[in-house]
Write a protein that holds these residues in place. Sequence first.
Motif, PDB file in Angstrom:
ATOM      1  N   ALA A  59       0.771  -1.173  -0.023  1.00  0.00           N
ATOM      2  CA  ALA A  59       0.009  -0.123  -0.014  1.00  0.00           C
ATOM      3  C   ALA A  59       0.794   1.511   0.001  1.00  0.00           C
ATOM      4  O   ALA A  59       0.343   2.460   0.018  1.00  0.00           O
ATOM      5  N   TRP A  95      -4.639  -1.608   5.431  1.00  0.00           N
ATOM      6  CA  TRP A  95      -4.972  -1.491   4.019  1.00  0.00           C
ATOM      7  C   TRP A  95      -4.956  -2.880   3.634  1.00  0.00           C
ATOM      8  O   TRP A  95      -4.330  -3.828   3.485  1.00  0.00           O
ATOM      9  N   SER A  96      -6.142  -3.048   2.703  1.00  0.00           N
ATOM     10  CA  SER A  96      -6.540  -4.583   2.359  1.00  0.00           C
ATOM     11  C   SER A  96      -6.680  -4.008   0.534  1.00  0.00           C
ATOM     12  O   SER A  96      -7.176  -3.214   0.348  1.00  0.00           O
ATOM     13  N   LYS A  97      -6.254  -5.324  -0.104  1.00  0.00           N
ATOM     14  CA  LYS A  97      -6.228  -5.045  -1.468  1.00  0.00           C
ATOM     15  C   LYS A  97      -7.313  -6.086  -1.992  1.00  0.00           C
ATOM     16  O   LYS A  97      -7.068  -7.278  -2.064  1.00  0.00           O
ATOM     17  N   GLY A 127      -9.204  -2.756  -5.912  1.00  0.00           N
ATOM     18  CA  GLY A 127      -8.047  -1.947  -5.334  1.00  0.00           C
ATOM     19  C   GLY A 127      -7.976  -1.903  -3.860  1.00  0.00           C
ATOM     20  O   GLY A 127      -8.579  -2.875  -3.115  1.00  0.00           O
ATOM     21  N   TRP A 128      -7.212  -0.899  -3.347  1.00  0.00           N
ATOM     22  CA  TRP A 128      -6.910  -0.731  -1.818  1.00  0.00           C
ATOM     23  C   TRP A 128      -7.972  -0.370  -1.217  1.00  0.00           C
ATOM     24  O   TRP A 128      -8.541   1.002  -1.638  1.00  0.00           O
ATOM     25  N   ALA A 135     -10.833  -9.700   0.038  1.00  0.00           N
ATOM     26  CA  ALA A 135      -9.122  -9.453  -0.242  1.00  0.00           C
ATOM     27  C   ALA A 135      -8.142 -10.445  -0.377  1.00  0.00           C
ATOM     28  O   ALA A 135      -8.366 -11.475   0.102  1.00  0.00           O
ATOM     29  N   CYS A 184      -3.807  -8.277   3.060  1.00  0.00           N
ATOM     30  CA  CYS A 184      -3.863  -7.281   4.038  1.00  0.00           C
ATOM     31  C   CYS A 184      -2.517  -6.557   4.697  1.00  0.00           C
ATOM     32  O   CYS A 184      -1.743  -7.471   5.024  1.00  0.00           O
TER      33      CYS A 184
END
Length: 255
Positions: free
Chosen positions: A19, A105-107, A111-112, A123, A126
């Motif tokens: 991130a 922050w998780s993707k 997206g993030w 996700a 993370c």
Amino acid sequence: MTRILFAALALFLTFGSNAFAHDFWLNSQVSDTGSAQVDIGYGHDFPTPEDIPSKRIHLFEAPHLLSPQGEIEIKQQGPNYHYVGQADKNLSNYMAIGSYKLTFWSKGPDGWDMKTRLQMPEANYCEHVGMYAKAIPPTGTDGDNSFFSKPTGLRMEIIPLVNPSTVKPGGKLPVQVLVDGKPAKTVLVTATFGGFSEGESKAFSGRTDLRGKIDIIPLKAGYWFAEAEYKKPYPNSKECDETYLLTTMTFQINE
């Protein structure tokens, strides 16, 4: 053994899997009258600061100045990255200190986002992200390093073991990286200077030894930016994958 790699060619470091889409640093200045200014740098164009996105501004703690006499408060004024205050006009040794709050922050497919795995079940990755920054003034009164070489209390920080203002181009700037007050072993340390190159290329790259130490080699005079990163598994893998910490230090190398 510490491995040090440096060259005139750019060293491309891939951060796309995390991130940290932006660098985080501080620019600081105290005038002869004691007027203090600190800018939060959060972007891709070191050393030029830019407006911090409104949805992320709450993630930054207000920076402050730290001197041998104690902490000096500064307040935001003008652009959202700009802080001002008043210090003693005779102030010589000081540091600017700042931090970015620990944030999940998780993707996912879109997206993030600032969520845990529990909040974003789809996700694929993370991180629990924290960032910390320190700015060393461009000059010193007599090269004394007793102030700069002390930990400031940041969770992760780069500590210069000599006053950077005494290091000449091509010389060695020994530093130690600490995480939670302990040496950060074999962590990646990079450094670059203003105007070196655009993007993610760096002028210096290496890893700390088992004492958390490394010699940064600043090949030319200028305004420099050093960065170290640290990862470890997050305690609860159902909530997040990794804790990811990043710390930076800005400093001047004189001719």
